[in-house]
Design a protein around this motif. Structure first.
Motif, mmCIF file in Angstrom:
data_model
loop_
_atom_site.group_PDB
_atom_site.id
_atom_site.type_symbol
_atom_site.label_atom_id
_atom_site.label_comp_id
_atom_site.label_asym_id
_atom_site.label_seq_id
_atom_site.Cartn_x
_atom_site.Cartn_y
_atom_site.Cartn_z
ATOM 1 N N ILE A 52 1.504 -1.019 0.176
ATOM 2 C CA ILE A 52 -0.202 0.098 0.090
ATOM 3 C C ILE A 52 0.964 1.478 -0.414
ATOM 4 O O ILE A 52 1.530 1.539 0.482
ATOM 5 C CB ILE A 52 -1.290 -0.484 0.676
ATOM 6 N N LEU A 53 0.930 2.202 -0.582
ATOM 7 C CA LEU A 53 1.870 3.498 -1.244
ATOM 8 C C LEU A 53 0.969 4.263 -0.743
ATOM 9 O O LEU A 53 1.934 4.715 0.198
ATOM 10 C CB LEU A 53 1.875 3.377 -2.827
ATOM 11 N N THR A 54 -0.445 4.246 -0.519
ATOM 12 C CA THR A 54 -1.576 5.415 -0.053
ATOM 13 C C THR A 54 -3.091 4.880 0.189
ATOM 14 O O THR A 54 -3.181 3.816 -0.841
ATOM 15 C CB THR A 54 -1.082 6.872 -0.960
ATOM 16 N N ALA A 55 -3.410 5.116 1.295
ATOM 17 C CA ALA A 55 -4.775 5.445 1.690
ATOM 18 C C ALA A 55 -5.660 6.580 2.086
ATOM 19 O O ALA A 55 -4.718 7.475 2.822
ATOM 20 C CB ALA A 55 -4.950 4.282 2.207
ATOM 21 N N SER A 56 -6.589 6.702 1.484
ATOM 22 C CA SER A 56 -7.550 7.359 2.597
ATOM 23 C C SER A 56 -9.631 7.470 2.668
ATOM 24 O O SER A 56 -9.669 6.646 1.330
ATOM 25 C CB SER A 56 -7.443 8.779 1.119
ATOM 26 N N THR A 57 -10.048 7.662 3.488
ATOM 27 C CA THR A 57 -11.284 6.975 3.242
ATOM 28 C C THR A 57 -12.136 8.395 2.920
ATOM 29 O O THR A 57 -11.594 9.501 3.184
ATOM 30 C CB THR A 57 -11.489 7.548 5.056
ATOM 31 N N ILE A 58 -13.355 7.899 2.455
ATOM 32 C CA ILE A 58 -13.233 8.854 1.747
ATOM 33 C C ILE A 58 -15.040 9.157 2.398
ATOM 34 O O ILE A 58 -15.744 7.843 2.990
ATOM 35 C CB ILE A 58 -14.091 8.573 0.227
ATOM 36 N N TYR A 59 -15.530 10.272 2.539
ATOM 37 C CA TYR A 59 -16.474 10.094 3.545
ATOM 38 C C TYR A 59 -18.054 11.513 3.169
ATOM 39 O O TYR A 59 -19.075 10.829 3.395
ATOM 40 C CB TYR A 59 -16.184 11.916 5.033
ATOM 41 N N PHE A 60 -17.236 12.065 1.458
ATOM 42 C CA PHE A 60 -18.085 12.912 0.972
ATOM 43 C C PHE A 60 -17.999 12.615 -0.512
ATOM 44 O O PHE A 60 -17.630 12.306 -1.426
ATOM 45 C CB PHE A 60 -17.868 14.242 1.035
ATOM 46 N N ASN A 61 -19.276 11.621 -1.432
ATOM 47 C CA ASN A 61 -19.654 11.189 -2.486
ATOM 48 C C ASN A 61 -21.123 11.492 -2.879
ATOM 49 O O ASN A 61 -21.709 10.830 -3.430
ATOM 50 C CB ASN A 61 -18.973 9.940 -2.649
ATOM 51 N N PRO A 62 -21.368 12.861 -3.086
ATOM 52 C CA PRO A 62 -23.168 12.615 -3.803
ATOM 53 C C PRO A 62 -23.039 12.680 -4.639
ATOM 54 O O PRO A 62 -22.776 12.928 -5.681
ATOM 55 C CB PRO A 62 -22.824 14.371 -3.204
ATOM 56 N N GLY A 63 -24.357 11.998 -5.045
ATOM 57 C CA GLY A 63 -24.643 11.271 -5.996
ATOM 58 C C GLY A 63 -24.221 10.229 -6.921
ATOM 59 O O GLY A 63 -24.106 9.882 -7.706
ATOM 60 N N GLY A 64 -22.934 9.520 -6.039
ATOM 61 C CA GLY A 64 -21.875 8.456 -6.150
ATOM 62 C C GLY A 64 -22.773 7.502 -6.121
ATOM 63 O O GLY A 64 -23.647 6.944 -5.379
ATOM 64 N N GLU A 65 -22.109 6.247 -6.680
ATOM 65 C CA GLU A 65 -22.837 4.928 -6.567
ATOM 66 C C GLU A 65 -22.300 4.558 -6.106
ATOM 67 O O GLU A 65 -22.612 3.625 -4.639
ATOM 68 C CB GLU A 65 -22.717 4.362 -7.752
ATOM 69 N N LYS A 66 -21.050 4.645 -5.229
ATOM 70 C CA LYS A 66 -20.198 3.630 -4.063
ATOM 71 C C LYS A 66 -21.379 4.805 -2.651
ATOM 72 O O LYS A 66 -20.657 5.775 -2.890
ATOM 73 C CB LYS A 66 -19.019 3.620 -4.447
ATOM 74 N N LYS A 67 -21.518 3.981 -1.853
ATOM 75 C CA LYS A 67 -21.998 5.477 -0.167
ATOM 76 C C LYS A 67 -20.431 5.247 1.000
ATOM 77 O O LYS A 67 -20.327 3.917 0.925
ATOM 78 C CB LYS A 67 -22.773 4.915 0.343
ATOM 79 N N PRO A 68 -20.502 6.489 0.986
ATOM 80 C CA PRO A 68 -19.335 6.727 2.111
ATOM 81 C C PRO A 68 -20.009 6.031 3.819
ATOM 82 O O PRO A 68 -20.996 5.541 3.566
ATOM 83 C CB PRO A 68 -19.141 7.966 1.714
ATOM 84 N N PRO A 69 -18.969 6.195 4.062
ATOM 85 C CA PRO A 69 -17.844 5.778 3.987
ATOM 86 C C PRO A 69 -16.957 4.693 3.544
ATOM 87 O O PRO A 69 -17.798 3.798 3.391
ATOM 88 C CB PRO A 69 -17.217 6.656 5.587
ATOM 89 N N TYR A 70 -16.159 4.799 2.915
ATOM 90 C CA TYR A 70 -15.377 3.950 2.606
ATOM 91 C C TYR A 70 -13.932 4.541 1.996
ATOM 92 O O TYR A 70 -13.246 5.358 2.194
ATOM 93 C CB TYR A 70 -15.839 3.416 1.120
ATOM 94 N N LEU A 71 -12.569 3.154 1.883
ATOM 95 C CA LEU A 71 -11.228 3.250 1.515
ATOM 96 C C LEU A 71 -10.938 2.987 0.024
ATOM 97 O O LEU A 71 -11.535 2.457 -0.436
ATOM 98 C CB LEU A 71 -10.614 2.776 2.496
ATOM 99 N N ILE A 72 -9.750 4.393 -0.181
ATOM 100 C CA ILE A 72 -9.567 3.984 -2.118
ATOM 101 C C ILE A 72 -7.810 4.447 -1.307
ATOM 102 O O ILE A 72 -7.295 4.399 0.013
ATOM 103 C CB ILE A 72 -9.652 4.973 -2.891
ATOM 104 N N VAL A 73 -7.564 3.061 -1.585
ATOM 105 C CA VAL A 73 -6.172 3.087 -1.623
ATOM 106 C C VAL A 73 -5.661 2.814 -2.542
ATOM 107 O O VAL A 73 -6.203 1.766 -3.739
ATOM 108 C CB VAL A 73 -6.416 1.445 -0.785
ATOM 109 N N CYS A 74 -4.083 2.763 -2.708
ATOM 110 C CA CYS A 74 -3.239 2.444 -4.072
ATOM 111 C C CYS A 74 -1.954 2.023 -3.719
ATOM 112 O O CYS A 74 -1.139 2.181 -2.472
ATOM 113 C CB CYS A 74 -2.484 4.407 -4.494
ATOM 114 N N SER A 75 -2.139 1.099 -4.382
ATOM 115 C CA SER A 75 -1.078 0.500 -4.035
ATOM 116 C C SER A 75 0.156 -0.254 -5.213
ATOM 117 O O SER A 75 -0.517 0.292 -6.508
ATOM 118 C CB SER A 75 -1.374 -1.298 -3.948
ATOM 119 N N LYS A 76 1.162 -0.235 -4.854
ATOM 120 C CA LYS A 76 2.447 -0.881 -5.931
ATOM 121 C C LYS A 76 2.952 -2.057 -5.524
ATOM 122 O O LYS A 76 3.264 -2.448 -5.163
ATOM 123 C CB LYS A 76 3.299 0.382 -5.497
#
Length: 509
Positions: free
Chosen positions: A438-462
Motif C-alpha cells: 500500500i502506497l497511500t490510502a484515504s477514507t472518503i466521507y463525501f460522495n454525493p450522487g456517487g454509486e458507492k456510498k461513504p464512508p469507504y476506503l480507496i487505496v493505491c498499491s504498488k
C-alpha cells in the motif's frame, strides 16, 4: 522583445443587482461576467472597446466547461460578440492551469510579434449551471478514469487526499500544519470585501469534519461565478497606443519575462510514482526569464487544496515540504535566499474562483502588488516586488503552468533549462493473485450522487515492478475495510483478487 502586461480586472457576482442576475440564463451570466471584465479593464486603461478594436491582434480565452462552450468556435464567437472581428483567436483548456497557460500563450505571441496586442479574457459560471449533486457527478466523470478509478468510488477530493496522505507520510507534514495554514489564509480573506469568505470566520467544527482523508471543507477551494480580463503587448505598441490617444498617457505595466508549462498523465492512476509536473514547469519558466528562483520576492501559488500549496511551493523552490509547511503557517515560503510572502488575497480557498479560470484569482493578487488591478486586494506589500511568480495546477496535479513577472526591464537572457528527468506514465494491469504494497490510502466521507456510498476506503498499491493499482480494501473474510487505521504505508501488503467483476485488494497479515 519584452512582453508587458497593462492591467487586470475581474468580475464577481455581487457586482450585479442580485434580483436581475439570478434571473439571467447561464449564458447571459457568462456574457455579463466576460463583457464587464473587458469593459472594466479598458476603462482602467482610459479607453473602450470601439477605440481599441482596430489595434487588437489576438484574443486568448479559456473554455467555459460548465456551459459546454468547448472548442475554438466559441472563442471566435465571443470575440465577434464583443465587437472584435478578424482577430487571431486561441483557446486554452488546461484545467486550473488555464490562466497561466493563456498568459503564456500571450507571452509567446508578443515575443514573436512586437506589433501584437493580445486580449486575454474569460468567464465561467459553474455554480449557476448544475445543481450541486449533478455538478459533482459530472466533475467526477471528467477527472476520474472510467475503468481504474470510478468503479472504486474515486472523487477529485479523494484522489487529492491520496496525494496528501502520502506527502504527509514521507515528509512529516501534519494535519496541524494543514489547519494552521488554512486559518492563516482564511484571515486574509475575511477582510477582503470581494472575497467569498469575507467576514466569515472559520470554526474549529468546520476544520474537524473531514470530507476525504485529512481534508475538511475549509481546505478545499470554493467555486464561484467569475470573469477576468488582461491585456498583453509590447512597450513599442503601448507607446503607439498612447501616442494615438487610445490609452491614458500614465498607463503603467509590468514585464512578462518568463512562462513555463509541463503536463503529466491525465488521470491519477497514470501518474507513475505519483510524480508532479510542477518542478519542470517552474524550471522552464525561470529559465525562459533568465532569472533565478532566488530573485523572486512574491508568489501566488495554486491552492485547490491546502496540501497542494505545500506540495507546489516545495517543488517550485526546491524546499522540503515540512520546511515549507512550517513557514506557510506565517503565510511565507522560502525561495532559497529569503522567506517571501504569498497569496495575500487568501488564494482560491477563500477569494473567488471558477474552476477552469481559477488562476485569475492569482493574477488579480499579483497585479495588486503593482497597482495594476482594477479592484485590488486589501493586503499589499509595502513596496512592489521586483520579481513575482504565478503558479497554476490542473487536473489531479496533471498539468502545471508558471508565469514570471518583473517590475523592471530584465537584462538577463534566456538560458537552457536544467536537465530534468521526464515524467513516466503508469499502466495498471493487475492480475489475480499478484501482490503489492500500500502506497497511500484515504477514507472518503463525501460522495454525493456517487454509486458507492461513504464512508469507504480507496487505496493505491504498488506492485514489485512499480505498477500502481487503485482499489478498495477488504479483509480476508470478505468484509470491506473503511478506515486506514492500522495500515502502514509502504509496508502493509495486499493481494489482488476479483470481487463482483472488479479487481480488489485483500489485506494480508
Amino acid at each position: 522583445m519584452d512582453p508587458i502586461l497593462l492591467g487586470v480586472s475581474d468580475t464577481i457576482e455581487s457586482e450585479f443587482d442580485s434580483e436581475i442576475y439570478k434571473n439571467l440564463s447561464p449564458l447571459e451570466k457568462y456574457h455579463s461576467l466576460l463583457f464587464r471584465s473587458v469593459d472594466k479593464l479598458f476603462s482602467f486603461l482610459g479607453t473602450d472597446r470601439s477605440s481599441l478594436a482596430p489595434y487588437l491582434t489576438d484574443f486568448v480565452s479559456i473554455e467555459a466547461q460548465s456551459l459546454g462552450r468547448e472548442g475554438y468556435g466559441f472563442t471566435v464567437k465571443d470575440a465577434n460578440d464583443m465587437g472584435f472581428g478578424g482577430l487571431a483567436c486561441h483557446t486554452v483548456d488546461l484545467g486550473g492551469a488555464s490562466v497561466g497557460g493563456a498568459i503564456g500563450q500571450a507571452h509567446t505571441i508578443v515575443k514573436a510579434n512586437p506589433y501584437a496586442v493580445v486580449l486575454v479574457a474569460a468567464a465561467d459560471v459553474p455554480k449557476s449551471v448544475f445543481k450541486q449533486i449533478s455538478d459533482l457527478k459530472r466533475l467526477t466523470a471528467t477527472v476520474c478514469h472510467k475503468d481504474w478509478e470510478m468503479p472504486y468510488g474515486a472523487t477529485l477530493i479523494g484522489l487529492y487526499s491520496l496525494l496528501c496522505e502520502r506527502m504527509m507520510f514521507d515528509t512529516g507534514v501534519t494535519s496541524e500544519d494543514l489547519e494552521e495554514i488554512t486559518k492563516h489564509f482564511r484571515k486574509l480573506a475575511e477582510i477582503n470585501p470581494r472575497a467569498f469568505q469575507y467576514q466569515k470566520p472559520l470554526t474549529e467544527k468546520q476544520l474537524k469534519k473531514p470530507l476525504s482523508g485529512v481534508y475538511s471543507t475549509p481546505m478545499i477551494a470554493i467555486v464561484t461565478d467569475h470573469g477576468f480580463a488582461t491585456l498583453v503587448t509590447s512597450e513599442f505598441m503601448k507607446q503607439k497606443l498612447i501616442d494615438n490617444n487610445i490609452i491614458k498617457k500614465d498607463a503603467k505595466h509590468i514585464y512578462l519575462v518568463g512562462s513555463g508549462q509541463s503536463a503529466h498523465a491525465e488521470y491519477f492512476i497514470q501518474k507513475k510514482d505519483l510524480k508532479s509536473p510542477a518542478a519542470l514547469a517552474c524550471e522552464r519558466a525561470v529559465a525562459s526569464s533568465g532569472l533565478k528562483r532566488s530573485d523572486i520576492e512574491y508568489a501566488w501559488i495554486y491552492d485547490c487544496f491546502t496540501g497542494m500549496i505545500i506540495h507546489e511551493a516545495g517543488l517550485y523552490f526546491g524546499v522540503s515540504p515540512k520546511d515549507t509547511a512550517t513557514s506557510l503557517r506565517k503565510g511565507k515560503i522560502s525561495n532559497g535566499v529569503r522567506e517571501i510572502p504569498i497569496n495575500l488575497g487568501g488564494g482560491i480557498l477563500n477569494y473567488q474562483a471558477a474552476m477552469a479560470l481559477s488562476g485569475a484569482t492569482g493574477l488579480v493578487d499579483v497585479a495588486s502588488q503593482y497597482g495594476l488591478a482594477v479592484d485590488p486586494i486589501p493586503e499589499k506589500l509595502s513596496t512592489p516586488p521586483k520579481v513575482s511568480l504565478l503558479g497554476g495546477n490542473g487536473g489531479i496535479d496533471s498539468i502545471n503552468s508558471v508565469i514570471i513577472f518583473a517590475k523592471e526591464k530584465p537584462e538577463s537572457v534566456t538560458r537552457e533549462p536544467m536537465a530534468l528527468k521526464p515524467l513516466e506514465v503508469n499502466v495498471p494491469s493487475p492480475k489475480v493473485g499478484e501482490q503489492g504494497i500500500i502506497l497511500t490510502a484515504s477514507t472518503i466521507y463525501f460522495n454525493p450522487g456517487g454509486e458507492k456510498k461513504p464512508p469507504y476506503l480507496i487505496v493505491c498499491s504498488k506492485k514489485e515492478n512499480g505498477e500502481m493499482v487503485l482499489t478498495n480494501l477488504f479483509a480476508k473474510d470478505g468484509v470491506e475495510i473503511v478506515s486506514k487505521e492500522g495500515l502502514e504505508l509502504g509496508k502493509s501488503k495486499v493481494e489482488f483478487q476479483e470481487k463482483e467483476g472488479k479487481i480488489q485488494a485483500i489485506l494480508l497479515g
